[in-house]
Design an enzyme around this catalytic site. Structure first.
Site, PDB file in Angstrom:
ATOM      1  N   ARG A 223       0.841  -1.188   0.000  1.00 56.58           N
ATOM      2  CA  ARG A 223       0.000   0.000   0.000  1.00 56.58           C
ATOM      3  C   ARG A 223       0.881   1.245   0.000  1.00 56.58           C
ATOM      4  O   ARG A 223       1.884   1.315   0.727  1.00 56.58           O
ATOM      5  CB  ARG A 223      -0.904   0.022   1.250  1.00 56.58           C
ATOM      6  CG  ARG A 223      -2.088  -0.928   1.165  1.00 56.58           C
ATOM      7  CD  ARG A 223      -3.084  -0.473   0.122  1.00 56.58           C
ATOM      8  NE  ARG A 223      -4.278  -1.301   0.020  1.00 56.58           N
ATOM      9  CZ  ARG A 223      -4.458  -2.286  -0.872  1.00 56.58           C
ATOM     10  NH1 ARG A 223      -3.496  -2.603  -1.717  1.00 56.58           N
ATOM     11  NH2 ARG A 223      -5.593  -2.946  -0.930  1.00 56.58           N
ATOM     12  N   HIS A 275       0.004  -0.768  -9.874  1.00 56.79           N
ATOM     13  CA  HIS A 275      -0.773  -1.628  -8.957  1.00 56.79           C
ATOM     14  C   HIS A 275      -1.187  -2.933  -9.656  1.00 56.79           C
ATOM     15  O   HIS A 275      -2.371  -3.281  -9.681  1.00 56.79           O
ATOM     16  CB  HIS A 275      -2.007  -0.879  -8.435  1.00 56.79           C
ATOM     17  CG  HIS A 275      -2.518  -1.445  -7.128  1.00 56.79           C
ATOM     18  ND1 HIS A 275      -2.816  -0.672  -6.027  1.00 56.79           N
ATOM     19  CD2 HIS A 275      -2.756  -2.720  -6.740  1.00 56.79           C
ATOM     20  CE1 HIS A 275      -3.238  -1.438  -5.036  1.00 56.79           C
ATOM     21  NE2 HIS A 275      -3.197  -2.689  -5.447  1.00 56.79           N
TER      22      HIS A 275
HETATM   23  C1  GLV Z   1      -5.311  -5.255  -3.988  1.00 57.63           C
HETATM   24  O1  GLV Z   1      -4.619  -4.315  -3.807  1.00 57.63           O
HETATM   25  C2  GLV Z   1      -5.992  -5.994  -2.943  1.00 57.63           C
HETATM   26  O2  GLV Z   1      -6.027  -5.509  -1.800  1.00 57.63           O
HETATM   27  O3  GLV Z   1      -6.516  -7.075  -3.229  1.00 57.63           O
END
Ligand code: GLV
Length: 311
Positions: A223, A275
Site C-alpha cells: 500500500r 498496482h
Molecule cells: C489489492 O490491492 C488488494 O487488496 O486485493
C-alpha cells in the site's frame, strides 16, 4: 439470498458466482434500484458510496480484494455489518513473483546495467551471494507469509515482521518495535506487505529508512500509504548516483493513478508499476466468495475483518 456484485467486469463475476451459488440471485449495480435495495449481501471492490448506502437489510459484505482500506474508509459503509475479505486466493503467488523479480533486479544489478546501457557502458559487477542478501518482509498475513516463503525458497535469508509474534518455516520472524529495528538493521531489500491502517501509515519514514544498511532497496507491492514519500525521495537522493537508498520498485501509491507530475515517475532509480503485482484471480476468489456467502447464510462462524484493527 440476493447478492449484488460490484467490480470491473461485474457481469463476468456475476455469471461465474451464479454458477457456483445456484441458490442465490446474483445481480450487478446495473440492476434496478428496487432490486439493489433488497440485496442481502454485497460482493464488492472499491464500491461507490451510494451503493453501500442503498441496501435496507444488508447482512454481510465480501471485499473482492485482500486490502480492506478502501472499504473501511468509505463513508457509506454501514456500521456493524460483518465484512469478509479475500485471503490470498492466488494473489500471493503473483505478488511473490513480482517480489522475486524485484529482489533479483537489485541483487543481480539489473538496475545498474540499465543505467549503464544508457551510456553504452560495458562494466561487470561482482555478484553478491544470495546468502549475503537478506530480504525483509513487513507484514506476515496470508500474502506476506507466502511471499516470504517464496523468496526464502529462492535461497535468500528472509526476515519477516508482524506486530504480534508469528512463526514460519525458513523465515526468521520478528515482531513489535524492537523486532522492526532488528530487521531493518540487516536487510538489503525491504518488502512492504502490510495492510493500510492508522498503525502502519508511514511506517517507512526518515527514521526507518535511516535504520536500513546503506545501499538497501525498497520494494512496495503493498500500500502506498506505508511510505512517507518525501522521506523516500530524500533517502534515494537525486540522479543516477546511488544515494543511501539504492533504488525502489513501487507498485502502490497513496493516490492512484500516480499523478503525472509526481517526481517518482522520472527518478532514474525508481521503477513504477500500476498496482499490478497481485490482481485477483477470478476462480479461487469466487470459490472464497461462494464459501463466505454460504457461511453467512447458514450462520456459521466465519473469519471477519476487525474494522478497528483495519484488516
Ligand atoms: C489489492 O490491492 C488488494 O487488496 O486485493
Amino acid at each position: 439470498m440476493r447478492v449484488l456484485v460490484h467490480i470491473d467486469d461485474a457481469e463476468l463475476w456475476r455469471d461465474a458466482l451464479a454458477r457456483r451459488l445456484p441458490e442465490a440471485e446474483v445481480i450487478t449495480s446495473a440492476a434496478p434500484e428496487s432490486a439493489r435495495r433488497a440485496a442481502d449481501y454485497l460482493a464488492v471492490w472499491k464500491p461507490p458510496e451510494w451503493l453501500l448506502r442503498e441496501p435496507t437489510a444488508l447482512k454481510g459484505i465480501v471485499n473482492l480484494g485482500a486490502g480492506v482500506d478502501a472499504l473501511l474508509n468509505n463513508p457509506g459503509l454501514p456500521s456493524g455489518v460483518p465484512i469478509v475479505k479475500l485471503r490470498d486466493a492466488g494473489m500471493a503467488e503473483l505478488i511473490g513473483d513480482y517480489v522475486r523479480y524485484a529482489v533479483l533486479h537489485f541483487q543481480r544489478d539489473f538496475d545498474r546495467y540499465r543505467r549503464q546501457q544508457a551510456h553504452a557502458e560495458w562494466r561487470e559487477h561482482a555478484v553478491v551471494d544470495k546468502a549475503d542478501w537478506p530480504v525483509g518482509v513487513l507484514g506476515l498475513g496470508a500474502i506476506g507469509a507466502k511471499v516470504a516463503s517464496m523468496v526464502a525458497a529462492d535461497g535468500f535469508p528472509v526476515h519477516g515482521w508482524s506486530r504480534s509474534p508469528k512463526s514460519l518455516e525458513a523465515v526468521t520472524c520478528h515482531h513489535g518495535d524492537a523486532g522492526l529495528a532488528a530487521l531493518l538493521a540487516r536487510v538489503r531489500s525491504l518488502v512492504l506487505l502490510l495492510p493500510d491502517t492508522p498503525a502502519t501509515r508511514h511506517i517507512v519514514n526518515a527514521e526507518t529508512l535511516s535504520a536500513l544498511p546503506a545501499g538497501a532497496s525498497l520494494i512496495n507491492p503493498g500500500r502506498g500509504t506505508l511510505v512517507d514519500e518525501a522521506a523516500l525521495l530524500e533517502a534515494l537522493g537525486e540522479g543516477e548516483r546511488e544515494g543511501r537508498l539504492r533504488g525502489a520498485v513501487l507498485d502502490a501509491f497513496p493516490e492512484e493513478p500516480l499523478a503525472a507530475e509526481n517526481p517518482l515517475w522520472s527518478h532514474p532509480r525508481v521503477w513504477i508499476t500500476p498496482h499490478m503485482a497481485g490482481p485477483t484471480p477470478l476462480g479461487a476468489a469466487l470459490d472464497q466468495v461462494a464459501e463466505a456467502l454460504r457461511a453467512f447464510a447458514a450462520g456459521e462462524p466465519i473469519d471477519t475483518v476487525d474494522p478497528a484493527a483495519g484488516y
